[in-house]
Design a protein around this motif. Structure first.
Motif, mmCIF file in Angstrom:
data_model
loop_
_atom_site.group_PDB
_atom_site.id
_atom_site.type_symbol
_atom_site.label_atom_id
_atom_site.label_comp_id
_atom_site.label_asym_id
_atom_site.label_seq_id
_atom_site.Cartn_x
_atom_site.Cartn_y
_atom_site.Cartn_z
ATOM 1 N N ARG A 75 -3.754 -16.205 -7.798
ATOM 2 C CA ARG A 75 -3.543 -17.354 -6.906
ATOM 3 C C ARG A 75 -4.226 -17.110 -5.561
ATOM 4 N N TRP A 76 -4.075 -15.885 -5.014
ATOM 5 C CA TRP A 76 -4.711 -15.560 -3.741
ATOM 6 C C TRP A 76 -6.232 -15.614 -3.865
ATOM 7 N N ARG A 77 -6.763 -15.035 -4.939
ATOM 8 C CA ARG A 77 -8.216 -14.988 -5.141
ATOM 9 C C ARG A 77 -8.798 -16.396 -5.241
ATOM 10 N N VAL B 13 -10.559 -5.015 0.781
ATOM 11 C CA VAL B 13 -9.367 -5.866 0.898
ATOM 12 C C VAL B 13 -9.036 -6.470 -0.463
ATOM 13 N N ILE B 14 -10.049 -6.912 -1.179
ATOM 14 C CA ILE B 14 -9.846 -7.483 -2.512
ATOM 15 C C ILE B 14 -9.234 -6.431 -3.441
ATOM 16 N N LYS B 15 -9.751 -5.202 -3.397
ATOM 17 C CA LYS B 15 -9.192 -4.121 -4.228
ATOM 18 C C LYS B 15 -7.733 -3.834 -3.858
ATOM 19 N N LYS C 165 -5.506 -6.592 -5.130
ATOM 20 C CA LYS C 165 -5.345 -6.505 -6.579
ATOM 21 C C LYS C 165 -4.365 -5.392 -6.952
ATOM 22 N N ARG C 166 -4.430 -4.297 -6.205
ATOM 23 C CA ARG C 166 -3.539 -3.169 -6.468
ATOM 24 C C ARG C 166 -2.088 -3.453 -6.054
ATOM 25 N N GLU C 167 -1.909 -4.182 -4.954
ATOM 26 C CA GLU C 167 -0.580 -4.366 -4.371
ATOM 27 C C GLU C 167 0.168 -5.602 -4.876
ATOM 28 N N LEU C 168 -0.557 -6.627 -5.306
ATOM 29 C CA LEU C 168 0.099 -7.875 -5.724
ATOM 30 C C LEU C 168 0.327 -7.902 -7.231
ATOM 31 N N LYS C 169 1.292 -8.714 -7.634
ATOM 32 C CA LYS C 169 1.471 -8.977 -9.060
ATOM 33 C C LYS C 169 0.248 -9.757 -9.533
ATOM 34 N N LEU C 170 -0.044 -9.692 -10.817
ATOM 35 C CA LEU C 170 -1.258 -10.298 -11.356
ATOM 36 C C LEU C 170 -1.373 -11.780 -11.013
ATOM 37 N N GLU D 160 3.141 0.043 6.512
ATOM 38 C CA GLU D 160 3.144 -1.059 7.484
ATOM 39 C C GLU D 160 1.750 -1.678 7.610
ATOM 40 N N ASP D 161 0.718 -0.831 7.614
ATOM 41 C CA ASP D 161 -0.658 -1.330 7.676
ATOM 42 C C ASP D 161 -0.992 -2.155 6.434
ATOM 43 N N ILE D 162 -0.580 -1.670 5.276
ATOM 44 C CA ILE D 162 -0.838 -2.403 4.031
ATOM 45 C C ILE D 162 -0.150 -3.755 4.065
ATOM 46 N N ASP D 163 1.108 -3.792 4.523
ATOM 47 C CA ASP D 163 1.824 -5.070 4.638
ATOM 48 C C ASP D 163 1.096 -6.020 5.576
ATOM 49 N N ARG D 164 0.609 -5.500 6.705
ATOM 50 C CA ARG D 164 -0.095 -6.346 7.686
ATOM 51 C C ARG D 164 -1.408 -6.859 7.112
ATOM 52 N N ILE D 165 -2.129 -6.019 6.376
ATOM 53 C CA ILE D 165 -3.384 -6.449 5.754
ATOM 54 C C ILE D 165 -3.114 -7.557 4.746
ATOM 55 N N ILE D 166 -2.062 -7.420 3.956
ATOM 56 C CA ILE D 166 -1.709 -8.460 2.981
ATOM 57 C C ILE D 166 -1.374 -9.762 3.700
#
Length: 94
Positions: free
Chosen positions: A53-55, A38-40, A43-48, A8-14
């Protein structure tokens, strides 16, 4: 530091990282993750392609970096966002 975060925390951070008006300092204040972490995480949680696009979207964006913001911007969230309802954006009614 990312190891002790719940899903849940990871989802909220995203969500916060994607929000234009939420600075990295707000994420660090709430979850203890500095911008580099947050950048790491992103990168780990999103598709490439999503990560690229986010970066591209957040690099140099004034609203994501508190020190680059205009002095008049004092809030962490959008005015269209509902109060404490799983952070879902409310639909604008015309």
């Amino acid at each position: 530091m990312q190891d002790n975060l719940s899903p849940e925390d990871i989802d909220r951070i995203i969500e916060m990282a994607w929000e234009d008006r939420t600075p990295f300092s707000a994420i660090e204040f709430q979850f203890g993750l500095p911008e580099a972490e947050v950048i790491k995480l992103m990168k780990r949680e999103l598709k490439l392609n999503s990560w690229k696009r986010w970066r591209k979207r957040v690099q140099g964006r004034k609203t994501k970096h508190a020190q680059l913001r205009d002095d008049g911007v004092l809030r962490f969230k959008s005015k269209a966002q509902k109060q404490i309802t799983n952070n879902k954006i409310s639909k604008k009614r015309y």
